[in-house]
Motif scaffolding. Structure first.
Motif: not given
Length: 291
Positions: A58-80
């Motif tokens: 659903g349209n929960n912006i707080f969950l959206g913020l959390l998921s976008s931060f988490t997914a990009s954080w994980i990708l950051g680990i791979l990049v590093y």
């Protein structure tokens, strides 16, 4: 006059998103010490993570913020791990080429997994408008600007008042000295890279809900805007990089008021070129301040 004032508000909102992208980019470059060309794809992954979160939960912006931060954080680990960890002592162009290759890989995988076509982002913020005199501002614009201000303030607090932030600043200023005083430089550099990527992912979410669209190939343009904004801030100065993003957003929107929207990038990068010709260090005075 009313049209120009509304465009100024639009520019402030878009500039706030660019500023957040630039903050993430500057954190990565400042802590890791190497320029990256994966930031656009990090932003794109953050957008798609939020997109599918909204569809599932659903349209929960707080969950959206959390998921976008988490997914990009994980990708950051791979990049590093792939692009940086093994190349701290190698010539810098090697890690630079690795980030270019990794960017191409992520972009093509995203087109295979998510599809090459544009996707409509859901209306996660109620479409409500407020008037301040002759100026009209939407609730979405207020949410975006407030989110950027809160995140920038939180990041400033982390850097200035926490042990982790002090370690980040130390590693960004001198990795050898940091190692000699007992700081685990590689671990801190990885966490700093992930933090910058997470911020970039949130910026991708804000960009997508503002324009209500996202695409697997959006990373190229977003990465260049983040890079341009960071260049104005000397690449590693978070404050001036944010100012650079804000200025580019305003210049873009004020420029298209007197011409076609297709010239948006002309105004943005034209402004960058003019500033660098007049002052090669950008907005930074002297050597600037890392992170």
């Amino acid at each position: 006059m009313e049209y120009f004032l509304n465009q100024l508000i639009n520019g402030l909102c878009q500039g706030a998103v660019y500023a957040l992208m630039a903050i993430g980019y500057s954190v990565v470059v400042g802590v890791v010490g190497m320029v990256t060309f994966t930031h656009g794809e990090v932003i794109m992954i953050g957008s798609f993570a939020a997109f599918y979160t909204f569809q599932l939960c659903g349209n929960n912006i707080f969950l959206g913020l959390l998921s976008s931060f988490t997914a990009s954080w994980i990708l950051g680990i791979l990049v590093y791990k792939i692009c940086y960890e093994k190349f701290f002592s190698a010539p810098r162009h090697i890690s630079l080429l690795c980030t270019i290759g990794f960017s191409i890989l992520v972009k093509n995988l995203a087109q295979i997994i998510f599809g090459p076509n544009q996707k409509p982002m859901l209306d996660v913020v109620e479409p409500r408008f407020f008037r301040i005199g002759t100026v009209q501002i939407s609730q979405l614009q207020l949410v975006i600007i407030c989110t950027v201000i809160v995140l920038a303030g939180a990041l400033s607090f982390v850097f200035g008042h926490t042990k982790f932030g002090i370690k980040l600043k130390a590693v960004s200023q001198d990795k050898t000295a940091s190692y000699m005083v007992g700081i685990n430089v590689k671990q801190v550099a990885m966490l700093g890279n992930c933090l910058g990527c997470g911020i970039g992912g949130i910026a991708g979410l804000l960009f997508s809900i503002y324009y209500q669209t996202l695409q697997a190939t959006m990373g190229g343009a977003m990465g260049m805007k983040a890079f341009a904004s960071s260049v104005l801030g000397g690449l590693t100065d978070v404050r001036f990089s944010a100012l650079g993003g804000l200025c580019i957003g305003i210049i873009e929107n004020m420029g298209i008021t007197i011409s076609s929207a297709s010239f948006r990038d002309v105004f943005a990068f034209g402004f960058l070129i003019i500033v660098l010709i007049i002052k090669p260090t950008g907005f930074v005075t002297g050597k600037g301040v890392k992170v």
